[in-house]
Design a protein around this motif. Structure first.
Motif, PDB file in Angstrom:
ATOM      1  N   ASP A   4       0.812  -1.216   0.000  1.00  0.00           N
ATOM      2  CA  ASP A   4       0.000   0.000   0.000  1.00  0.00           C
ATOM      3  C   ASP A   4       0.846   1.267   0.000  1.00  0.00           C
ATOM      4  OD1 ASP A   4       0.857  -0.282   2.641  1.00  0.00           O
ATOM      5  OD2 ASP A   4      -1.002   0.487   3.475  1.00  0.00           O
ATOM      6  N   ARG A   5       2.170   1.118  -0.051  1.00  0.00           N
ATOM      7  CA  ARG A   5       3.094   2.254  -0.110  1.00  0.00           C
ATOM      8  C   ARG A   5       3.859   2.315  -1.433  1.00  0.00           C
ATOM      9  NH1 ARG A   5       2.343   5.830   4.052  1.00  0.00           N
ATOM     10  NH2 ARG A   5       1.877   4.673   5.937  1.00  0.00           N
ATOM     11  N   LEU A   7       3.970   2.829  -5.625  1.00  0.00           N
ATOM     12  CA  LEU A   7       3.341   3.355  -6.835  1.00  0.00           C
ATOM     13  C   LEU A   7       4.128   2.829  -8.032  1.00  0.00           C
ATOM     14  CD1 LEU A   7       2.904   7.107  -5.859  1.00  0.00           C
ATOM     15  CD2 LEU A   7       1.191   5.296  -5.732  1.00  0.00           C
ATOM     16  N   GLN A  46      -3.337  -6.291  -4.534  1.00  0.00           N
ATOM     17  CA  GLN A  46      -2.110  -5.503  -4.377  1.00  0.00           C
ATOM     18  C   GLN A  46      -1.712  -4.847  -5.689  1.00  0.00           C
ATOM     19  OE1 GLN A  46       0.230  -8.738  -2.776  1.00  0.00           O
ATOM     20  NE2 GLN A  46       0.361  -7.728  -0.779  1.00  0.00           N
ATOM     21  N   GLY A  49      -3.732  -1.840  -6.253  1.00  0.00           N
ATOM     22  CA  GLY A  49      -3.234  -0.754  -5.417  1.00  0.00           C
ATOM     23  C   GLY A  49      -2.000  -0.115  -6.015  1.00  0.00           C
ATOM     24  N   ILE A  50      -1.054  -0.932  -6.402  1.00  0.00           N
ATOM     25  CA  ILE A  50       0.198  -0.439  -6.979  1.00  0.00           C
ATOM     26  C   ILE A  50      -0.061   0.271  -8.296  1.00  0.00           C
ATOM     27  CG2 ILE A  50       2.399  -1.178  -7.993  1.00  0.00           C
ATOM     28  CD1 ILE A  50       2.320  -3.492  -5.878  1.00  0.00           C
ATOM     29  N   ARG A  53      -4.784   2.450  -7.301  1.00  0.00           N
ATOM     30  CA  ARG A  53      -5.512   2.818  -6.082  1.00  0.00           C
ATOM     31  C   ARG A  53      -4.667   3.595  -5.079  1.00  0.00           C
ATOM     32  NH1 ARG A  53      -8.525  -2.846  -5.470  1.00  0.00           N
ATOM     33  NH2 ARG A  53     -10.030  -2.527  -7.133  1.00  0.00           N
ATOM     34  N   ASN A  54      -3.406   3.242  -4.938  1.00  0.00           N
ATOM     35  CA  ASN A  54      -2.555   3.980  -4.001  1.00  0.00           C
ATOM     36  C   ASN A  54      -2.417   5.434  -4.434  1.00  0.00           C
ATOM     37  OD1 ASN A  54      -2.262   1.554  -2.681  1.00  0.00           O
ATOM     38  ND2 ASN A  54      -0.213   1.154  -3.462  1.00  0.00           N
ATOM     39  N   TRP A  55      -2.287   5.649  -5.735  1.00  0.00           N
ATOM     40  CA  TRP A  55      -2.198   7.018  -6.251  1.00  0.00           C
ATOM     41  C   TRP A  55      -3.496   7.768  -5.999  1.00  0.00           C
ATOM     42  CZ3 TRP A  55       0.841  10.758  -7.456  1.00  0.00           C
ATOM     43  CH2 TRP A  55       0.378  11.830  -8.193  1.00  0.00           C
ATOM     44  N   ARG A  57      -5.671   7.254  -3.642  1.00  0.00           N
ATOM     45  CA  ARG A  57      -5.754   7.529  -2.209  1.00  0.00           C
ATOM     46  C   ARG A  57      -4.827   8.695  -1.836  1.00  0.00           C
ATOM     47  NH1 ARG A  57      -3.756   3.034  -0.375  1.00  0.00           N
ATOM     48  NH2 ARG A  57      -1.811   3.921   0.320  1.00  0.00           N
ATOM     49  N   LEU A  58      -3.627   8.701  -2.358  1.00  0.00           N
ATOM     50  CA  LEU A  58      -2.664   9.754  -2.060  1.00  0.00           C
ATOM     51  C   LEU A  58      -3.143  11.116  -2.549  1.00  0.00           C
ATOM     52  CD1 LEU A  58       0.228  10.499  -1.068  1.00  0.00           C
ATOM     53  CD2 LEU A  58       0.997  10.004  -3.389  1.00  0.00           C
TER      54      LEU A  58
END
Length: 67
Positions: A4-5, A7, A46, A49-50, A53-55, A57-58
């Motif tokens: 989750d960290r 990108l 995952q 997310g990579i 989704r992580n972007w 969220r950020l």
């Protein structure tokens, strides 16, 4: 570090060239950059997310802070 960290982004493998009459084009080598993430040893969740989704969220957090 957890998934989750992370990108994922790339501008490789772009090959720039010109068609007849000087029109530029970008060749992306048959989606090899995308295939890298698809073949990575992560779960589908995952990878999502990579990949995006992580972007999302950020940047949503940054947008809330600016509002």
């Amino acid at each position: 570090m957890s998934a989750d960290r992370i990108l994922y982004s790339t501008d490789y493998p772009f090959t720039y060239g010109y068609r007849p009459r000087g029109f530029p084009y970008v060749y992306t080598s048959n989606d090899e950059a995308r295939a890298f993430l698809e073949k990575a040893p992560f779960t589908d969740e995952q990878k999502a997310g990579i990949g995006h989704r992580n972007w999302e969220r950020l940047t949503a957090r940054a947008e809330r802070q600016m509002a």
